[in-house]
Design an enzyme around this catalytic site. Structure first.
Site: not given
Ligand SMILES: Cc1ncc(COP(=O)(O)O)c(C=O)c1O
Length: 406
Positions: A230, A259, A145
């Site tokens: 990531d 984030k 993802f």
């Protein structure tokens, strides 16, 4: 038009006709929050065990971050990168130092950082590695993802994320996660980068075998391609280290952050990396109106300041041990398996007890917010500021919910 009633049911009903239905939220309408706790419009309090998918690693409205934001709001919020501003240099220097890298490319959302990393890797492949024009490939993992843009969903293996959004960007090869032999077979002279999550968050907090990340580092070094990690969900304290790759003492060529870098206040993301790699970008070749804006830099620098103390990484490691022990206790009592690293766990629920969604709804009624993923898994990722007592209480509530019949 009549104003919606200020109840959860009234506000949810009012959303439906006008809001694109791309999410299926739990039926709670949050009105305020502080630390690890949120409160709904009717004044009910809930312990936040999701923390905005790690965007709220420091809890809701951490006073240091709120103060940094307020101070910046009173002075300067946006310039665009057409001009220099007085918050960018410090943000970049301290982020590079925190992550052990040389250069920083500031962006806004996680998906934007991923897109930027892909562009940088391709440019590096053409200019430095010598891959023939438009032939560069990037190897990614199944069940990844990395975000929601058309390029990114094009190399997703989740049909719900992909279906109906083609045609997709070519140049990606998908191999199973945690499989070095498959990775070795997929890498060749056209490979610009291997892009993986050090822990696959959305897939259910899937942790690769010990040695996998070091193996990816070694393999990419030998193959002469980049290792792009990531760390948008796994990074910035969540796993008990600043970056999850540190569990195997690995330094990637490019690290993608997002984030928690925005402190739960503003979207802040970045690509950090080696000078030989990020240095391929020249003026005009890439950009973003909001990337590296003064407010983002002020909040991001305050986030870096919190991480520089090491306190949050330590808390994640210590409370992570509490979380693991609690989940081990629940195994066989409604939990059929779990994976945890730091203060982050994917918990597989016995399907006989209900879906992850149903367990999430029952936990909601008991004052705990979690998110399900992939059918029978729930994710636990509380703010790193949660106390041991709050964590014990949450685990106790989970035990109670799993013990009660539907
Ligand atoms: C590992 C990873 N990469 C990228 C993203 C995309 O981030 P954003 O939603 O900010 O675009 C996410 C979001 O969940 C993520 O978990």
């Amino acid at each position: 038009m009549t104003a919606p009633t200020r109840t959860s049911a009234g506000l949810i009903a009012a959303e439906e006709p006008v809001l694109a239905q791309n999410y299926h939220p739990l039926p709670v309408v949050v009105a305020r929050a502080e630390g690890a706790w949120v409160e709904d419009v009717e004044g009910r309090r809930y312990l936040d065990m999701l923390a905005g998918y790690s965007a709220l690693n420091f809890g809701h409205r951490h006073p240091v971050l709120i103060e940094a934001a307020h101070r910046q709001l009173d002075r300067l919020t946006l310039t665009s990168r057409a001009f220099h501003h007085d918050r960018l240099a410090e943000f970049a220097a301290r982020l590079a130092a925190l992550t052990g890298q040389d250069m920083v490319l500031p962006m806004n959302t996680g998906a934007e950082a991923v897109e930027s990393g892909i562009k940088v890797a391709r440019k590096w492949a053409y200019e430095v590695k010598g891959v023939p024009a438009d032939r560069a490939t990037i190897v990614v993992a199944a069940d990844n993802f990395h975000g929601r843009t058309t390029t990114i969903v094009g190399f997703s293996t989740d049909e719900t994320a992909r279906s109906g959004f083609g045609p997709f960007t070519p140049g990606f090869r998908i191999v199973p996660y945690n499989d070095l032999a498959a990775l070795r077979a997929a890498v060749d002279g056209t490979t610009a980068a291997v892009l993986i999550e050090p822990v696959q968050g959305e897939a259910g907090v899937v942790i690769p075998d010990d040695g996998y990340l070091a193996g990816v580092r070694e393999l990419t070094r030998r193959a002469g391609c980049l290792f792009m990690a990531d760390e948008i969900q796994s990074g910035l304290g969540r796993t008990g280290r600043t970056l999850a790759v540190e569990h195997e003492s690995v330094v990637p060529d490019l690290v993608l952050l997002g984030k928690a870098l925005g402190g739960g206040i503003v979207p802040v993301s970045a690509v950090v990396g080696r000078r030989e790699v990020l240095g391929v970008l020249r003026p005009g070749e890439h950009g973003s109106t909001f990337g590296g804006n003064p407010l983002a830099c002020a909040v991001g620098t305050a986030v870096i300041g919190l991480l520089e103390t090491g306190e949050f990484q330590r808390r994640a490691a210590e409370l992570g041990a509490v979380l693991r022990a609690g989940l081990a206790e629940l195994t066989g009592k409604g939990v059929v398996g779990f994976r945890a690293r730091g203060l982050w766990a994917g918990v597989d629920i016995d399907p006989a007890l209900g879906t992850g969604r149903e367990v999430g709804e029952r936990l909601l009624r008991e004052g705990i917010l979690v998110k399900d993923t992939h059918g029978f898994t729930i994710r636990l990722a509380p703010p790193l500021t949660i106390t041991a007592e709050e964590l014990h209480n949450a685990l106790g509530t989970l035990e109670k919910v799993l013990a009660s019949t539907v």
